[in-house]
Design a protein around this motif. Sequence first.
Motif, PDB file in Angstrom:
ATOM      1  N   VAL A 206       0.686  -1.198  -0.440  1.00 20.74           N
ATOM      2  CA  VAL A 206       0.082  -0.289   0.046  1.00 20.74           C
ATOM      3  C   VAL A 206       0.700   1.237   0.266  1.00 20.74           C
ATOM      4  O   VAL A 206       0.843   1.530  -0.981  1.00 20.74           O
ATOM      5  N   ALA A 207       1.763   1.188   0.935  1.00 25.06           N
ATOM      6  CA  ALA A 207       3.024   2.135   1.346  1.00 25.06           C
ATOM      7  C   ALA A 207       3.925   2.109   2.243  1.00 25.06           C
ATOM      8  O   ALA A 207       3.869   1.104   2.555  1.00 25.06           O
ATOM      9  N   ALA A 208       4.639   2.602   1.773  1.00 27.25           N
ATOM     10  CA  ALA A 208       6.434   2.775   2.930  1.00 27.25           C
ATOM     11  C   ALA A 208       6.905   3.886   2.960  1.00 27.25           C
ATOM     12  O   ALA A 208       6.746   4.948   1.633  1.00 27.25           O
ATOM     13  N   THR A 209       6.870   4.088   4.015  1.00 24.89           N
ATOM     14  CA  THR A 209       8.270   5.827   4.131  1.00 24.89           C
ATOM     15  C   THR A 209       9.797   5.202   3.990  1.00 24.89           C
ATOM     16  O   THR A 209       9.735   3.615   4.794  1.00 24.89           O
ATOM     17  N   SER A 210      10.975   5.264   3.327  1.00 23.21           N
ATOM     18  CA  SER A 210      12.465   5.057   3.645  1.00 23.21           C
ATOM     19  C   SER A 210      12.777   5.062   5.228  1.00 23.21           C
ATOM     20  O   SER A 210      12.315   5.840   6.189  1.00 23.21           O
TER      21      SER A 210
ATOM     22  N   VAL B 148      -4.324   4.211  -4.526  1.00 21.47           N
ATOM     23  CA  VAL B 148      -4.199   4.204  -3.713  1.00 21.47           C
ATOM     24  C   VAL B 148      -4.013   5.720  -3.618  1.00 21.47           C
ATOM     25  O   VAL B 148      -3.782   6.902  -3.032  1.00 21.47           O
ATOM     26  N   LYS B 149      -3.021   6.666  -4.943  1.00 13.94           N
ATOM     27  CA  LYS B 149      -2.102   7.855  -4.525  1.00 13.94           C
ATOM     28  C   LYS B 149      -2.954   8.472  -4.063  1.00 13.94           C
ATOM     29  O   LYS B 149      -4.329   8.583  -5.869  1.00 13.94           O
ATOM     30  N   GLY B 150      -3.016   9.304  -4.076  1.00 10.94           N
ATOM     31  CA  GLY B 150      -3.254  10.492  -3.918  1.00 10.94           C
ATOM     32  C   GLY B 150      -4.901  10.744  -2.972  1.00 10.94           C
ATOM     33  O   GLY B 150      -6.017  11.737  -2.873  1.00 10.94           O
TER      34      GLY B 150
ATOM     35  N   GLN C  76      -2.903   7.759   6.150  1.00 14.76           N
ATOM     36  CA  GLN C  76      -4.765   7.775   6.649  1.00 14.76           C
ATOM     37  C   GLN C  76      -5.147   8.211   4.829  1.00 14.76           C
ATOM     38  O   GLN C  76      -4.507   8.812   4.239  1.00 14.76           O
ATOM     39  N   MET C  77      -6.696   7.448   5.229  1.00 18.54           N
ATOM     40  CA  MET C  77      -7.177   6.824   3.817  1.00 18.54           C
ATOM     41  C   MET C  77      -8.728   7.877   3.545  1.00 18.54           C
ATOM     42  O   MET C  77      -8.682   7.737   4.589  1.00 18.54           O
ATOM     43  N   ASN C  78      -8.508   8.237   2.952  1.00 18.04           N
ATOM     44  CA  ASN C  78      -9.650   9.039   2.171  1.00 18.04           C
ATOM     45  C   ASN C  78     -10.434   8.727   1.075  1.00 18.04           C
ATOM     46  O   ASN C  78      -9.548   7.617   0.515  1.00 18.04           O
ATOM     47  N   SER C  79     -11.474   9.354   0.510  1.00 18.17           N
ATOM     48  CA  SER C  79     -12.631   9.286  -0.643  1.00 18.17           C
ATOM     49  C   SER C  79     -12.330   7.013  -1.041  1.00 18.17           C
ATOM     50  O   SER C  79     -11.998   6.760  -1.527  1.00 18.17           O
TER      51      SER C  79
END
Length: 123
Positions: free
Chosen positions: A48-52, A64-66, A82-85
Amino acid sequence: QVQLVESGGGLVQAGGSLRLSCAASGRTFSNYAMGWFRQAPGKEREFVAATSRGDSITDYADSVKGRFTMARDNAKNTVYLQMNSLKPEDTAVYYCAASTFARPMSVTTYAYWGQGTQVTVSS
């Protein structure tokens, strides 16, 4: 060892928002890249997402971009999603994970996993 505990899942209508949290304990949090993955019934776990490490780069899955935003707070040893829309297809168990790789985006590059939190989006 790193222990991870997710929270914040639940039931939401399509178009709504949720914020997931993942609290880490154990080793030095800032030494790890952190990721979010999800797994829907009958499907493989997906990125889904990751931070280095050091929070210098954040990557997102195209799906999930945007709409989703990942953040980390090294002072609190916590990452957020944070999950919107939200859409019904976002329904899944969401997992937080920690990795010693610099910029990991695949399941196999993560050594530590939380227990998961259910997100259900109704249409």
